[in-house]
Design a protein around this motif. Structure first.
Motif, PDB file in Angstrom:
ATOM      1  N   SER A 508      93.403  63.993  43.919  1.00 32.98           N
ATOM      2  CA  SER A 508      92.805  62.889  44.674  1.00 32.98           C
ATOM      3  C   SER A 508      93.766  61.729  44.786  1.00 32.98           C
ATOM      4  CB  SER A 508      91.517  62.419  43.977  1.00 32.98           C
ATOM      5  OG  SER A 508      91.800  61.918  42.683  1.00 32.98           O
ATOM      6  N   SER A 520      89.259  56.846  49.939  1.00 37.40           N
ATOM      7  CA  SER A 520      89.618  57.829  48.921  1.00 37.40           C
ATOM      8  C   SER A 520      89.454  59.224  49.499  1.00 37.40           C
ATOM      9  CB  SER A 520      88.751  57.664  47.668  1.00 37.40           C
ATOM     10  OG  SER A 520      87.410  57.975  47.962  1.00 37.40           O
ATOM     11  N   THR A 521      90.248  60.128  49.033  1.00 42.17           N
ATOM     12  CA  THR A 521      90.161  61.515  49.473  1.00 42.17           C
ATOM     13  C   THR A 521      90.512  62.414  48.307  1.00 42.17           C
ATOM     14  OG1 THR A 521      90.964  63.122  51.101  1.00 42.17           O
ATOM     15  CG2 THR A 521      92.558  61.530  50.274  1.00 42.17           C
ATOM     16  N   SER A 522      89.923  63.607  48.267  1.00 37.41           N
ATOM     17  CA  SER A 522      90.174  64.519  47.149  1.00 37.41           C
ATOM     18  C   SER A 522      89.957  65.955  47.597  1.00 37.41           C
ATOM     19  CB  SER A 522      89.261  64.189  45.965  1.00 37.41           C
ATOM     20  OG  SER A 522      87.913  64.417  46.294  1.00 37.41           O
ATOM     21  N   SER A 563      86.054  63.049  51.299  1.00 35.23           N
ATOM     22  CA  SER A 563      86.705  61.760  51.523  1.00 35.23           C
ATOM     23  C   SER A 563      85.624  60.715  51.754  1.00 35.23           C
ATOM     24  CB  SER A 563      87.649  61.822  52.721  1.00 35.23           C
ATOM     25  OG  SER A 563      86.927  62.098  53.915  1.00 35.23           O
TER      26      SER A 563
END
Length: 916
Positions: A508, A520-522, A563
């Motif tokens: 992430s 945020s993204t993961s 995300s």
């Protein structure tokens, strides 16, 4: 030694008629010559004692301040009174320090020192204070007594202290060498006892004999509300008290309660082993009984054990084992185990039944100071599902109404290092007391490695999309059981265990977007291992679809992407300057999230649903696994969430304050929903219902209000099933409210401040049993035999408090709870729950406390669980009465007993026959 004038000791020769001769004349002339001089005896004065009295001070004793009426004289004498060329006999073995306000008189011939008025004497480990003290330093003996004041009243009673023993008599004689003493009208404390005797003989440091004595735990020694009268007593301080014929006297009236002898342990240890006397009761279904009898074992300073038992004449019995343990800077806890063998009625009768129930409770906590890198804790409450409903010994308020028992035992350890990690082992237990279903994990293993930032430079700055990229590794292993009471810890329970291991690696990052947005993204990779799978097919013999368990290692792998994007928006509305409300501030936190999980069809097979084999369905062999199963359809969902808070600034009621006061209007007001791009319109729908929730605190945070509602945009058909048609297009409103709920909790008290922290523990045992920490479900009455108070214990409720009480308000407190639920899933449009609960405690007088817990269910039109509590403070005694007038648990209990722990067995404990 006092200073003496030489004129007081010279020698004088008187002349008398004598026959004259030369010898006599010469002799007479010689003596006449000597008579004109001062002749000193052989006594030599100690120069250190030749200081005038008015200027002499003893640094070891604080000298009272002098006034016009009295003069304090302080002296220190050595162990010999006279010194000569011949070694004298030692009279005292140590220095004697003394002082007095009026005078100090020394009589050398009689070897006496008399101290008068506020006299004090210190010798070795003995301290003596009295109106008059007479010390005979030749016999090593001292006498102390009272003196009369100007009105003829006795004052300045002796106070004799040797080591830790303190005696307050009318007068005393004590020998320093033999340690023997004779004491008149002595008063002394021995442990919790306050002892008064006409004559006391101190045999030595460890033995006292008393004549015509009385002892009590009352704070008023002169006029106690009760005492034990005896003619002969032997006391070994710090160890024991042994008496002869002893009679209990209450309010100066002798009672028929008498014992030929009595023994009381007086050890200085914090706890003493001893017998716990049972109480007598009777039951409609089990006959007569003895309850709560047993033995207390003070095994050591670190742990103890209490063994209690009940016996009923129909054969029923119960055993309880309770232990507490602690080690400073290491750990503490307690363990309770209860077992009951219940027999109803008698063999041969239609209502005869026999069963065994049990309950185990364990609480343990570890001090972080002992080992900062590891922790161990336990909170266990497990056993028979019906234990708290069927137990014959105790009224388990709150526990009877609780439907769930839960337990957790956990151990964790941290491994520090450049890349740290953490290991956790947990055992959990959840038990439904209505269905008797038990869900248990034994164990649950969690291992994780600390977050790693592979692209961070040497400066350690984590800024931007690239440098914030991080990854973790998590390992989770579970051994899960689903069973019932009857199969708990049997072979069948372990045969049905589900074992699995999951590896998870999330990758992430987070970053700022356009300065005002947080993004945020993961991506997450999961791999699941299992040792059990299923094979599903149609069994023609059984004419049904059956699952066969396949033992052996198998695994599956999944991955997903998520995300989110969010920001914070502030808004302020200002009012006119002369308005009491200055402004209202609104804070909004909108966020949008996206999640994608692909289809994992490769893990799916088909099975026939009928004998022809033409109708088939998909299934995965990993169904029912402890970590779930892969899906065979894409998940493509966008989520929407909006949280709000509202606060206001108002003019402070305190005119001395210039700044406005901030108050919270709404702590939170949340809206959440989602949209599924891959919904099929049959079993799944595009829009999820909107969930609305909120809460706030009012009236100085005393009223907690929470509310929630579910709004469904889709309509339902005549059968009550949701259809893929918007409700507004089906002749309805924009949203269909399918459910709503609201709860209110309000606590008020006559005290200005909030309830004391100890109030949170007033129903501690009820909490351990699974009940509430307040009085809304009443209080547990299970500990009456051990004298636990149902209300806040106050040590002193004497005359001063009574006087204050009638000039002040009656102390009281009240807890109020209200719950309302609404249901409309199938157009029923009705209130499914509507109830109110109230608990109140108050003081009718400083000695009388009352309490009530009750409620009303407006849906069922009935009174909820009700308990009435009454308690009377009888100074050294305590009396209470508890009554539960309604329902299957209807009962009452009465208790009266001495508060002191050493006399806790002197009690009367009576309970009504149980309806169970």
């Amino acid at each position: 030694m006092t200073h003496q004038k030489t004129s007081h000791i010279f020698t004088k020769i008187a002349l008398i008629p004598l026959n004259t001769n030369l010898f006599n004349i010469v002799l007479l002339s010689f003596f006449l010559t000597l008579g004109t001089c001062n002749i000193y005896s052989q006594d030599r004065y100690n120069k250190t004692s030749s200081i005038p009295v008015q200027n002499q001070k003893d640094k070891s004793i604080s000298t009272p301040k002098k006034d016009a009426k009295s003069t304090t004289i302080t002296k220190t004498i050595s162990d010999t009174i006279t010194k000569d060329s011949i070694q004298p006999k030692v009279l005292l073995e140590d220095k004697v320090r003394y002082n007095a306000s009026n005078y100090v008189k020394i009589e050398q011939k009689k070897k006496l020192i008399t101290l008068y008025d506020n006299a004090e004497l210190y010798y070795q480990d003995t301290e003596l204070k009295a109106g008059i003290i007479v010390l005979n330093y030749e016999k090593n003996e001292v006498y102390a007594g009272r003196i009369k004041d100007s009105t003829g009243k006795y004052t300045q009673f002796p106070n004799f202290k040797q080591a830790e023993n303190v005696i307050e008599p009318d007068s005393i004689r004590f020998n320093f060498k033999t340690k023997k003493a004779l004491i008149w009208n002595s008063k002394t404390d021995q442990g919790e006892f306050k002892v008064k005797a006409v004559i006391t003989k101190k045999e030595n440091d460890s033995v006292y004999f008393l004549k015509k004595a009385r002892f009590t735990t009352s704070t008023n020694v002169e006029n106690p509300e009760y005492y034990f009268q005896t003619n002969k007593v032997k006391i070994i301080p710090g160890k024991k008290v042994v008496t002869g014929l002893t009679n209990l006297v209450i309010a100066n009236v002798p009672t028929p309660i008498a014992l030929p002898f009595a023994f009381f342990p007086m050890t200085k240890e914090t706890s003493v082993s001893g017998i716990l006397l049972p109480s007598y009761n009777d039951s409609n279904n089990r006959g007569f009984s003895l309850q709560n009898g047993g033995y207390y074992f003070a095994l050591s300073d670190n742990y103890d054990l209490t063994v209690l038992g009940d016996y009923y004449t129909n054969g029923s019995y119960a055993l309880r084992f309770e232990s507490s343990y602690a080690k400073r800077y290491s750990f503490r806890g307690n363990l309770n185990f209860r077992f009951e063998n219940l027999i109803n009625s008698e063999r041969g009768y239609p209502d005869y039944s026999k069963q065994s129930i049990y309950n185990l409770q364990w609480s343990h906590s570890k001090d972080s100071k002992g080992s900062p890198n590891s922790t161990f804790s336990a909170s266990v409450n497990m056993g028979s599902s019906k234990y708290f409903q069927q137990s014959i010994n105790q009224s388990n308020v709150g526990s009877n109404l609780n439907n769930t028992l839960s337990s957790s035992v956990s151990y964790s350890k941290t491994f520090p290092g450049t890349v740290g990690s953490r290991l956790a082992l947990t055992a959990t237990h959840s038990q439904n007391t209505q269905t008797s279903e038990i869900n248990m994990t034994l164990p649950d293993l969690q291992y994780s490695v600390d977050r790693i930032y592979p692209f961070v430079g040497k400066d350690g700055v984590k800024k931007g999309f690239f440098k914030n990229i991080n990854l973790l590794y998590n390992l989770s292993g579970k051994n899960s059981f689903v069973t019932t009471d009857s199969l708990f810890f049997t072979k069948e329970m372990f045969d049905n265990a589900k074992l699995g291991v999951q590896h998870s690696i999330p990758l992430s990052t987070n970053f700022k977007l356009f300065k005002h947005f947080s993004a945020s993204t993961s991506m997450n990779y999961n791999e699941v291992w299992t040792i059990k799978t299923i094979r599903r097919n149609y069994d023609k013999e059984q004419s049904a679809v059956v699952d066969q368990t396949v033992n052996g290692f198998d695994s599956f792998r999944t991955y997903n992407f998520t995300s989110s994007l969010g920001t914070t928006i502030y808004g302020t509305f200002n009012f006119k300057p002369d308005s009491k409300i200055k402004s209202i501030r609104h804070v909004m936190r909108p966020s949008i999230s996206y999640g994608y999980t692909p289809s994992f069809e490769k893990y799916f097979d088909t099975y026939a649903t009928d004998a022809t084999g033409k109708m088939t369905k998909d299934y995965t062999r990993f169904e029912g696994g402890v970590f779930g199963a892969p899906g065979n359809s894409n998940s493509n969902i966008v989520g929407f969430d909006l949280s709000n808070t509202f606060e206001a600034k108002i003019t402070d009621p305190d005119s001395t304050k210039v700044e406005p006061k901030k108050i919270m209007l709404l702590n939170n007001l949340n809206f959440a929903t989602s949209y599924n791009f891959n919904a099929d319109g049959k079993t799944t729908f595009a829009w999820a219902p909107i969930r609305v929730s909120g809460g706030t605190q009012l009236f100085k945070d005393k009223l907690n209000m929470n509310f929630g509602a579910t709004l469904d945009p889709y309509a339902i058909d005549n059968a009550g099933n949701t259809i893929n048609v918007y409700n507004i297009n089906n002749g309805g409103s924009l949203f269909r409210m399918t459910s709503a709920n609201m709860t209110l909790n309000y606590s008020i008290s006559s005290r200005d401040s909030d309830k004391d922290e100890k109030d949170k523990d007033k129903n501690k045992q009820g909490q351990r049993n699974g009940g509430r920490d307040d009085d809304l479900f009443g209080r547990s009455t299970m500990d009456h035999a051990r004298g636990s108070s149902q209300f806040d214990d106050e040590e002193d409720t004497g005359t001063d408090k009574i006087t204050e009480f009638f000039a002040s308000k009656l102390p009281w407190d009240m807890t109020f709870a209200y719950s309302l639920t609404y249901g409309n899933n199938n157009r029923q449009n009705k209130i499914t729950g509507n109830s109110i609960m109230i608990s109140a405690n108050g003081d009718l007088t400083p000695k009388w406390k009352v309490g009530v817990s009750t409620g009303y269910d407006f849906v069922l039109n009935g009174v909820t669980y009700t308990q009435l509590r009454f308690e009377r403070d009888l100074l050294s005694w305590r009396m209470d009465f508890n009554w539960q007038p309604f329902g299957d648990q209807a009962n009452w209990s009465f208790f009266i007993g001495i508060k002191s722990g050493i006399l806790s067995d002197i009690k009367y404990d009576k309970r009504s026959a149980s309806n169970r």
